[in-house]
Enzyme design. Structure first.
Site, PDB file in Angstrom:
ATOM      1  N   PRO A  62      43.771  32.441  47.613  1.00 20.18           N
ATOM      2  CG  PRO A  62      45.568  33.790  47.003  1.00 20.18           C
ATOM      3  CD  PRO A  62      45.035  32.961  48.137  1.00 20.18           C
ATOM      4  CG  HIS A  63      40.589  30.279  43.926  1.00 21.47           C
ATOM      5  ND1 HIS A  63      40.527  30.366  45.294  1.00 21.47           N
ATOM      6  CD2 HIS A  63      39.306  30.265  43.493  1.00 21.47           C
ATOM      7  CE1 HIS A  63      39.254  30.405  45.670  1.00 21.47           C
ATOM      8  NE2 HIS A  63      38.479  30.352  44.605  1.00 21.47           N
ATOM      9  CB  ALA A  64      43.705  33.148  38.858  1.00 26.39           C
TER      10      ALA A  64
END
Lengths: 152, 104
Positions: A62-64
């Site tokens: 996951p990435h932001a």
């Protein structure tokens, strides 16, 4: 950028993806990667809506990418109980690399290191070796080494 | 056979390099010369030159994002493939594309 032992979460027990991303966001706030765990969490969820960041063999990335991230960061979480996540092989997830990047000026070196980490996840040898390590020190050192800008 | 392509994803962080590496690695195993340009958060990486574009049998776009520099590929067969499929099954993607181009 190097991973420290604080970036490694072992024996994580969560019920689902959202609970895990909340936990990671909270840790990121404690570590100074963000001032707002809540907004970081929302950014992770927003990205998942484009398409899932679940990979295969139990991994997810996951990435932001958001202005709520102050410092580029990576948190690795290893789960005691596999959780549901949309993945390529429809298997539940046990190993999660959460990437946090500011919207602008993340720095080429940092981005290169994240890129190196992402491509390492294509390698069976990386995944196998990582899973053989069982303490925060060895794990953080191994990941840091693999992300080194020379690894490309 | 020379194959060129471009990968791009929403944040440009993880899937862009993963798809490029996966396709290039699969190319090696299948004995194709594959070069994938990454249009991610670092700007263009591993840029395809005009000469390389001209020499390619076809162009593989691993993305549903907006791609820049498409004018390099004028007159070439362009195949768009979901970026996740390229990471999950890069060999199958290349084989399918090669077959599709051969039949055209």
């Amino acid at each position: 950028m190097e991973l420290s032992e604080k970036d490694i979460l072992l024996h994580v027990k969560v019920a689902d993806r959202d609970e895990l991303l909340r936990l990671i966001s909270k840790r990121a706030e404690e570590l100074g990667n963000t001032n707002s765990a809540e907004n970081l969490f929302k950014a992770f969820i927003e990205r998942e809506k484009d398409y899932s960041t679940g990979l295969q063999e139990g991994f997810a990335i996951p990435h932001a990418k958001t202005n709520f991230v102050k410092n580029v960061g990576i948190i690795y979480a290893r789960l005691d109980i596999p959780i549901d996540w949309e993945t390529y092989d429809d298997q539940p997830v046990t190993d999660v690399f959460a990437l946090m990047v500011p919207e602008a000026n993340a720095g080429t070196t940092h981005l290169q290191m994240l890129s190196n980490l992402a491509t390492e996840l294509l390698e069976d040898s990386f995944k196998q070796h990582l899973r053989e390590l069982d303490n925060q020190k060895d794990i953080s050192e191994y990941i840091s080494k693999k992300m080194g800008v020379d690894v490309l | 056979m020379n194959i060129v392509g471009i990968s791009a994803c929403p944040a440009g962080l993880a899937h862009t390099p993963m798809a490029a590496k996966a396709l290039e690695k699969a190319g090696k195993e299948l004995d194709y010369n594959v070069k994938i340009e990454q249009q991610g958060s670092m700007g263009p990486v591993n840029v395809i030159t005009q000469e390389e574009a001209d020499d390619a049998a076809f162009v593989l776009i691993a993305s549903d994002q907006k791609i820049t520099g498409m004018n390099r590929f004028k007159g070439k067969k362009v195949i768009r493939v979901d970026i996740n499929v390229c990471i999950k099954a890069p060999k199958a993607v290349l084989k399918k594309c090669v077959t599709a181009v051969g039949e055209a």
